[in-house]
Design a protein around this motif. Structure first.
Motif: not given
Length: 264
Positions: A130-150
């Motif tokens: 784990t880390s000092d910023n442990p909660v990770v927001f991720y999005n495999q579904f929109f991994s192809f979308r490179k601009h802005l945040s998913n």
């Protein structure tokens, strides 16, 4: 940090109360291996705790001030140049960025209550970190979308990873996009070490300064090497889109976005 949430103690007291409720839930998870029932008070407490752990870190505080700095310098650039002020010598921020980040994130918790959730149990022989910023927001579904945040709270395909210890991790996910484990079963056993390596890479990419692990024999150099290509060099992007001039007035649309973790 002293006064990380400001000098008034109300935020600290509220977080302490929430942590007490969350501690009871995590002890029950340790004891029974069961997660809270959907839409129960315990479910709400669990989601709130995960959300506050996401919003209360040094990383999020720094990202908040990075966004503030970029926007304000963009807005004041022409005036600063006219007055001979070098904005590179100035940092513009919010006095209590962690308190501000919490005030933005916590009221949005209902958006996350429709996410499914599973408990990942590690049987791979490798430890979760784990880390000092442990909660990770991720999005495999929109991994192809490179601009802005998913990884906005309402984004389709959102996944939220939160390690509890070296053997357990809670995963919240968009059930309309992903199938994880067996239907109706809250526990997913991980036996493939490559899955643990991938989850640990997320933690290294998410960390501000510190990564935490239980056993000293971990090959951290190898983990760091695997994560290095995916480390972020900044936290926020900003784009300015000029709008049509009207009646001699100029306007623009300023778009800011978090820089997502992208480990492929």
């Amino acid at each position: 940090h002293n006064y990380f949430y400001g000098k008034k103690p109300n935020v600290e007291h509220a977080l302490a109360s929430l942590e007490g409720g969350a501690s009871t839930i995590f002890k029950e998870i340790d004891k029974t291996g069961c997660l809270p029932s959907p839409q129960s008070l315990e479910h709400l407490t669990m989601v709130l705790h995960i959300l506050t752990q996401y919003a209360r870190t040094t990383y999020i505080a720094e990202a908040t001030n990075e966004m503030t700095d970029k926007i304000m310098k963009h807005l004041t650039e022409s005036k600063a140049v006219a007055e001979g002020i070098d904005l590179n010598d100035i940092r513009i921020g919010i006095e209590d960025p962690a308190r501000y980040a919490l005030s933005i994130a916590v009221p949005l918790h209902p958006i996350l209550l429709d996410m499914d959730y599973k408990l990942l149990l590690n049987f791979s022989g490798e430890q979760l970190i784990t880390s000092d910023n442990p909660v990770v927001f991720y999005n495999q579904f929109f991994s192809f979308r490179k601009h802005l945040s998913n990884t906005g709270f309402a984004c389709k395909g959102l996944q939220i990873f939160f390690p509890l210890d070296h053997e357990k991790l809670i995963l919240l996910y968009d059930h309309d996009v992903y199938e994880i484990g067996s239907p109706g079963k809250a526990i997913v056993k991980i036996i493939d070490r490559r899955d643990i390596y991938s989850l640990n890479t997320l933690q290294i990419c998410s960390a501000s300064d510190n990564v935490y692990f239980r056993c000293s024999d971990i090959d951290f150099a190898a983990l760091r090497k695997k994560a290095t290509p995916f480390l972020r060099d900044h936290k926020i992007t900003m784009n300015s889109i000029p709008q049509k001039e009207k009646d001699g007035n100029r306007s623009e649309l300023i778009v800011t976005s978090n820089v997502d973790i992208r480990t492929n």
